[in-house]
Design an enzyme around this catalytic site. Structure first.
Site: not given
Ligand code: ADE
Length: 280
Positions: A28, A94, A195, A215-216, A239
């Site tokens: 990243e 995501g 997730v 997640m941040e 995703d």
């Molecule tokens: N970062 C990228 N995809 C993610 C997901 N599905 N859940 C949490 N963090 C992510």
């Protein structure tokens, strides 16, 4: 690049207004590190900080690691040790808005914790005691700058992401015009969860209506708000956060990381438009 690990005060360069950039994983921040000049590297709390200039803008690029606690610690270190006056969080996400496709970008209108629940004591979903709202608003000027930087990327950049194993879909069978990535403004929902479960995804969407999950971001947002630092979260979709999301994430994380970092680079290239010290 000069490598240096320190524990003390001498990390502060004292140049303002400096921009802090946070990525959770190496991919990243790789593109940003390529562009860094006069770079010195430091370590605090097991995190890497690269202090230098990108397009003449003083920046500290940091590698915080995955999760909310890492992200919050990183903001605090950027604030007190490196003296940054605003922060951009870049990375992957995501998608939780079905209009999004892999490699589309989300730029944060605001951020919320999808895994905070103190409703037993009358708080709203996602709301922490001691806060007025579950939602942390991003800086509107940085948001516009990100959209402008994205619009400057162009077809050549997107085409450079294609290779033998991936190409963007054509818009309709009659034309060869490709559907290149789009950018949307939206809510970022964060939690200490990758997730990859359609039931959890559905629950997060019905409670918070986010454009994406990661997640941040909300931890960066909360820590920036506590420090009075304007912030922006930029994410490229790797995703769709549904069953089996780990596989597409693995396949697209590198490209998505690069997309998001390219927008940060574009923002820094025109930082004169938006990087105004909060004191000015
Ligand atoms: N970062 C990228 N995809 C993610 C997901 N599905 N859940 C949490 N963090 C992510």
């Amino acid at each position: 690049m000069k490598e240096q690990a320190v524990n003390g005060q001498n990390a502060v360069k004292g140049i303002s207004p400096k921009v802090g950039v946070i990525g959770a994983e190496q991919a990243e921040i790789d593109l940003l590190l390529e562009k860094l000049s006069s770079c010195e590297s430091f370590e605090y709390a097991g995190m890497r900080f690269y202090d230098g200039y990108i397009y003449g803008v003083p920046v500290t690029v940091s590698l915080c690691g995955v999760g909310k606690v890492n992200a919050a610690m990183c903001v605090q270190i950027l604030a007190v040790r490196f003296g940054v006056s605003r922060i951009i969080n870049t990375g992957t996400a995501g998608g939780t808005d079905d209009r999004l496709s892999v490699l589309d970008m989300v730029v944060s209108s605001d951020a919320v914790f999808h895994d905070v629940d103190v409703r037993t004591f009358g708080y709203a979903p996602g709301q922490l005691p001691g806060t007025d709202s579950p939602f942390f608003a991003a800086d509107p000027v940085m948001l516009k700058a990100a959209e402008k930087a994205f619009s400057g990327l162009g077809g050549d950049f997107f085409a450079s992401m294609e290779d033998g194993s991936f190409s963007f879909p054509v818009k309709n069978p009659a034309s060869s015009e490709k559907r290149f990535p789009a950018i949307v403004r939206g809510r970022i929902a964060s939690g200490d969860v990758f997730v990859a479960d359609k039931e959890l995804r559905r629950k997060i969407i019905s409670t918070f209506s986010p454009a994406c999950v990661e997640m941040e971001g909300a931890a960066v947002a909360q820590a920036c708000t506590a420090n009075g630092l304007p912030f922006l979260i930029l994410r490229s979709v790797s995703d769709m956060a549904d069953d089996g999301a780990g596989m597409p994430h693995r396949e697209f994380a590198r490209r998505a990381s690069m997309m998001s970092a390219a927008v940060v680079c574009g923002m820094l290239e025109s930082a004169g438009d938006w990087n105004i010290s909060p004191d000015n």
